[in-house]
Design a protein around this motif. Structure first.
Motif, PDB file in Angstrom:
ATOM      1  N   ALA A  21       0.838  -1.203   0.000  1.00 30.84           N
ATOM      2  CA  ALA A  21       0.000   0.000   0.000  1.00 30.84           C
ATOM      3  C   ALA A  21       0.872   1.252   0.000  1.00 30.84           C
ATOM      4  CB  ALA A  21      -0.917  -0.013   1.222  1.00 30.84           C
ATOM      5  N   ALA A  22       1.959   1.210   0.744  1.00 31.35           N
ATOM      6  CA  ALA A  22       2.868   2.368   0.804  1.00 31.35           C
ATOM      7  C   ALA A  22       3.452   2.654  -0.568  1.00 31.35           C
ATOM      8  CB  ALA A  22       3.987   2.082   1.802  1.00 31.35           C
ATOM      9  N   LYS A  23       3.849   1.603  -1.267  1.00 27.25           N
ATOM     10  CA  LYS A  23       4.457   1.794  -2.587  1.00 27.25           C
ATOM     11  C   LYS A  23       3.434   2.384  -3.563  1.00 27.25           C
ATOM     12  CE  LYS A  23       6.365  -2.456  -2.765  1.00 27.25           C
ATOM     13  NZ  LYS A  23       7.188  -3.594  -3.209  1.00 27.25           N
ATOM     14  N   THR A  24       2.206   1.816  -3.520  1.00 25.70           N
ATOM     15  CA  THR A  24       1.168   2.280  -4.439  1.00 25.70           C
ATOM     16  C   THR A  24       0.851   3.750  -4.187  1.00 25.70           C
ATOM     17  OG1 THR A  24       0.271   0.065  -4.347  1.00 25.70           O
ATOM     18  CG2 THR A  24      -1.163   1.749  -5.274  1.00 25.70           C
ATOM     19  N   CYS A  25       0.789   4.102  -2.918  1.00 29.04           N
ATOM     20  CA  CYS A  25       0.460   5.464  -2.522  1.00 29.04           C
ATOM     21  C   CYS A  25       1.539   6.433  -3.013  1.00 29.04           C
ATOM     22  CB  CYS A  25       0.381   5.486  -0.994  1.00 29.04           C
ATOM     23  SG  CYS A  25      -0.451   6.883  -0.354  1.00 29.04           S
ATOM     24  N   CYS A  26       2.789   6.030  -2.859  1.00 23.66           N
ATOM     25  CA  CYS A  26       3.925   6.858  -3.275  1.00 23.66           C
ATOM     26  C   CYS A  26       3.905   7.040  -4.796  1.00 23.66           C
ATOM     27  CB  CYS A  26       5.216   6.186  -2.828  1.00 23.66           C
ATOM     28  SG  CYS A  26       6.678   7.142  -3.213  1.00 23.66           S
ATOM     29  N   ALA A  27       3.676   5.944  -5.512  1.00 23.51           N
ATOM     30  CA  ALA A  27       3.668   6.021  -6.980  1.00 23.51           C
ATOM     31  C   ALA A  27       2.517   6.904  -7.450  1.00 23.51           C
ATOM     32  CB  ALA A  27       3.561   4.621  -7.570  1.00 23.51           C
ATOM     33  N   ALA A  28       1.353   6.806  -6.777  1.00 25.40           N
ATOM     34  CA  ALA A  28       0.208   7.631  -7.174  1.00 25.40           C
ATOM     35  C   ALA A  28       0.533   9.105  -6.969  1.00 25.40           C
ATOM     36  CB  ALA A  28      -1.022   7.240  -6.365  1.00 25.40           C
ATOM     37  N   LEU A  86      24.438   7.447 -23.518  1.00 26.84           N
ATOM     38  CA  LEU A  86      24.162   6.139 -22.900  1.00 26.84           C
ATOM     39  C   LEU A  86      22.838   5.576 -23.435  1.00 26.84           C
ATOM     40  CD1 LEU A  86      25.142   7.246 -19.280  1.00 26.84           C
ATOM     41  CD2 LEU A  86      26.564   5.995 -20.907  1.00 26.84           C
ATOM     42  N   ARG A  87      22.687   4.269 -23.328  1.00 19.62           N
ATOM     43  CA  ARG A  87      21.400   3.636 -23.625  1.00 19.62           C
ATOM     44  C   ARG A  87      20.713   3.413 -22.283  1.00 19.62           C
ATOM     45  NH1 ARG A  87      22.208  -1.564 -25.451  1.00 19.62           N
ATOM     46  NH2 ARG A  87      24.279  -1.496 -24.541  1.00 19.62           N
ATOM     47  N   VAL A  88      19.505   3.884 -22.135  1.00 18.23           N
ATOM     48  CA  VAL A  88      18.887   3.896 -20.805  1.00 18.23           C
ATOM     49  C   VAL A  88      17.525   3.215 -20.790  1.00 18.23           C
ATOM     50  CG1 VAL A  88      18.305   5.356 -18.826  1.00 18.23           C
ATOM     51  CG2 VAL A  88      20.002   6.148 -20.474  1.00 18.23           C
ATOM     52  N   ALA A  89      17.361   2.340 -19.795  1.00 19.46           N
ATOM     53  CA  ALA A  89      16.049   1.766 -19.505  1.00 19.46           C
ATOM     54  C   ALA A  89      15.562   2.420 -18.218  1.00 19.46           C
ATOM     55  CB  ALA A  89      16.170   0.257 -19.314  1.00 19.46           C
ATOM     56  N   GLY A  90      14.395   3.018 -18.257  1.00 22.33           N
ATOM     57  CA  GLY A  90      13.815   3.617 -17.055  1.00 22.33           C
ATOM     58  C   GLY A  90      12.714   2.718 -16.523  1.00 22.33           C
ATOM     59  N   LEU A  91      12.651   2.586 -15.207  1.00 22.70           N
ATOM     60  CA  LEU A  91      11.617   1.746 -14.590  1.00 22.70           C
ATOM     61  C   LEU A  91      10.957   2.534 -13.468  1.00 22.70           C
ATOM     62  CD1 LEU A  91      10.785  -1.476 -14.513  1.00 22.70           C
ATOM     63  CD2 LEU A  91      11.833  -1.290 -12.259  1.00 22.70           C
ATOM     64  N   ASP A  92       9.644   2.527 -13.436  1.00 17.97           N
ATOM     65  CA  ASP A  92       8.943   3.244 -12.365  1.00 17.97           C
ATOM     66  C   ASP A  92       7.648   2.517 -12.043  1.00 17.97           C
ATOM     67  OD1 ASP A  92       9.310   6.353 -11.194  1.00 17.97           O
ATOM     68  OD2 ASP A  92       7.272   5.545 -11.032  1.00 17.97           O
ATOM     69  N   LEU A  93       7.257   2.611 -10.788  1.00 15.08           N
ATOM     70  CA  LEU A  93       6.017   1.944 -10.362  1.00 15.08           C
ATOM     71  C   LEU A  93       4.781   2.709 -10.826  1.00 15.08           C
ATOM     72  CD1 LEU A  93       5.373  -0.591  -8.738  1.00 15.08           C
ATOM     73  CD2 LEU A  93       5.338   0.782  -6.668  1.00 15.08           C
ATOM     74  N   SER A  94       4.954   3.970 -11.163  1.00 16.72           N
ATOM     75  CA  SER A  94       3.812   4.775 -11.593  1.00 16.72           C
ATOM     76  C   SER A  94       3.613   4.665 -13.099  1.00 16.72           C
ATOM     77  CB  SER A  94       4.051   6.253 -11.207  1.00 16.72           C
ATOM     78  OG  SER A  94       3.248   7.086 -12.007  1.00 16.72           O
ATOM     79  N   ALA A  99       4.198   6.551 -18.812  1.00 14.56           N
ATOM     80  CA  ALA A  99       3.559   7.037 -20.048  1.00 14.56           C
ATOM     81  C   ALA A  99       4.084   8.429 -20.403  1.00 14.56           C
ATOM     82  CB  ALA A  99       2.044   7.053 -19.876  1.00 14.56           C
ATOM     83  N   LEU A 100       4.198   9.281 -19.377  1.00 14.53           N
ATOM     84  CA  LEU A 100       4.700  10.650 -19.608  1.00 14.53           C
ATOM     85  C   LEU A 100       6.132  10.610 -20.140  1.00 14.53           C
ATOM     86  CD1 LEU A 100       4.259  13.762 -19.027  1.00 14.53           C
ATOM     87  CD2 LEU A 100       5.324  13.336 -16.811  1.00 14.53           C
ATOM     88  N   ALA A 101       6.971   9.796 -19.478  1.00 14.42           N
ATOM     89  CA  ALA A 101       8.389   9.729 -19.858  1.00 14.42           C
ATOM     90  C   ALA A 101       8.538   9.148 -21.264  1.00 14.42           C
ATOM     91  CB  ALA A 101       9.148   8.874 -18.835  1.00 14.42           C
ATOM     92  N   GLN A 102       7.791   8.090 -21.558  1.00 16.81           N
ATOM     93  CA  GLN A 102       7.909   7.479 -22.889  1.00 16.81           C
ATOM     94  C   GLN A 102       7.419   8.456 -23.967  1.00 16.81           C
ATOM     95  OE1 GLN A 102       9.320   4.200 -23.402  1.00 16.81           O
ATOM     96  NE2 GLN A 102       9.519   5.194 -25.398  1.00 16.81           N
ATOM     97  N   GLY A 103       6.352   9.196 -23.658  1.00 19.12           N
ATOM     98  CA  GLY A 103       5.839  10.196 -24.601  1.00 19.12           C
ATOM     99  C   GLY A 103       6.903  11.248 -24.897  1.00 19.12           C
TER     100      GLY A 103
END
Ligand SMILES: C[S@@+](CC[C@H](N)C(=O)[O-])C[C@H]1O[C@@H](n2cnc3c(N)ncnc32)[C@H](O)[C@@H]1O
Length: 277
Positions: A21-28, A86-94, A99-103
């Motif tokens: 729940a803490a992780k979800t809340c933070c990502a939101a 650099l070649r970069v893979a970004g990972l996020d729980l949100s 979507a914003l970053a990929q856009g």
């Protein structure tokens, strides 16, 4: 969402369910427009200039493959690709941040070097030794299971790979009550650790800390920036802020407490570099 008594919320973050729940809340919270309004493009103290310093310390060759854990709105990943090749893979729980970053990456024509995915830092969806470097900015402090995140970071690094970390530093025993709430946790303060604890975490995961630096002034500047932008949120996005559990009337007090805590050395901002021997 706000906690009624000091340390109440942290005391709850002991079971798997409350950790999730803490992780979800933070990502939101970080996937909301409020985060962008308050923080701008880069969601950590020091912004892209501190990221540039971190990347310089990592000393990676062009085309090295980097994982940006908790990549937020993607500014770091795009800068690492654009300025350092650099070649970069970004990972996020949100999912909203991804979507914003990929856009942005698509719009800036960087999709061949930068990509983003939804995932959890405590369970990275990559094979062992997949990356030359891992970057984690202002995020380890928010992860409920820090040893798991450190172990996953070590796992996905190749031998000789490097970790670049910047994060809020904090002495939990000296935090004032205003800085121990859920909001303070999401704001990266309640979950912050002293520099030596981050180094111990990283080293216990099998890495070797080679450099640490303090950048407390960057945190003080970010507190000033958030205070200045709070009025904007009050005027334009009050309902949305309240829906996220952000009490705008208490936020000013919390910011004052945070500013005092920086001045007293109770919280700060740090940079750490480690390698995988
Ligand atoms: C303070 S922001 C930092 C974002 C980015 N690193 C930057 O500096 O701009 C923290 C980020 O961590 C993400 N996050 C929180 N918990 C996470 C987890 N367990 N796994 C991956 N990302 C997570 C949030 O969604 C948010 O984007």
């Amino acid at each position: 969402m706000s906690s009624p008594t000091p340390m109440w919320w942290w005391a709850q973050v002991t079971t798997t369910r409350t950790r999730e729940a803490a992780k979800t809340c933070c990502a939101a919270a970080y996937g909301s427009d409020i985060a962008a309004l308050l923080l701008g493009d880069s969601y950590h103290p020091g912004g892209l200039s501190l990221t540039r310093r971190l990347a310089t310390q990592l000393g990676l060759p062009r085309d090295a493959h980097v994982l940006d854990v908790a990549s937020g709105p993607g500014a770091t990943a795009m800068m690492l690709a654009g300025e350092f090749g650099l070649r970069v893979a970004g990972l996020d729980l949100s999912a909203a941040n991804v979507a914003l970053a990929q856009g942005r990456a698509d719009a800036q024509g960087q999709a061949d070097r930068v990509s983003f995915a939804v995932g959890d830092a405590e369970l990275l969806p990559y094979p062992d030794a997949a990356f030359d470097a891992v970057v984690i900015e202002c995020a380890l402090c928010t992860f409920p299971n820090k040893p798991a995140a450190a172990a996953e970071t070590a796992r996905v690094l190749r031998n000789g790979g490097r970790l670049g970390l910047t994060d809020v530093l904090g002495d939990a025993d000296r935090l004032p009550a205003e800085l121990t709430t859920l909001a303070a946790h999401i704001a990266c303060i309640a979950g912050a650790r002293p520099m030596h604890t981050y180094a111990d975490l990283v080293d216990a995961a099998g890495l070797r800390t080679t450099r640490t630096e303090r950048h407390d002034a960057a945190l003080a500047r970010m507190i000033d920036q958030i205070e200045a932008r709070l009025e904007l949120v009050r005027l334009t996005a009050r309902a949305q802020a309240e829906a996220l559990g952000l009490d705008l009337d208490r936020a000013k007090q919390a910011l004052a407490a945070a500013r005092a805590a920086v001045a007293d050395g109770v919280i700060g901002y740090g940079l750490l570099v480690a390698d995988k021997p």
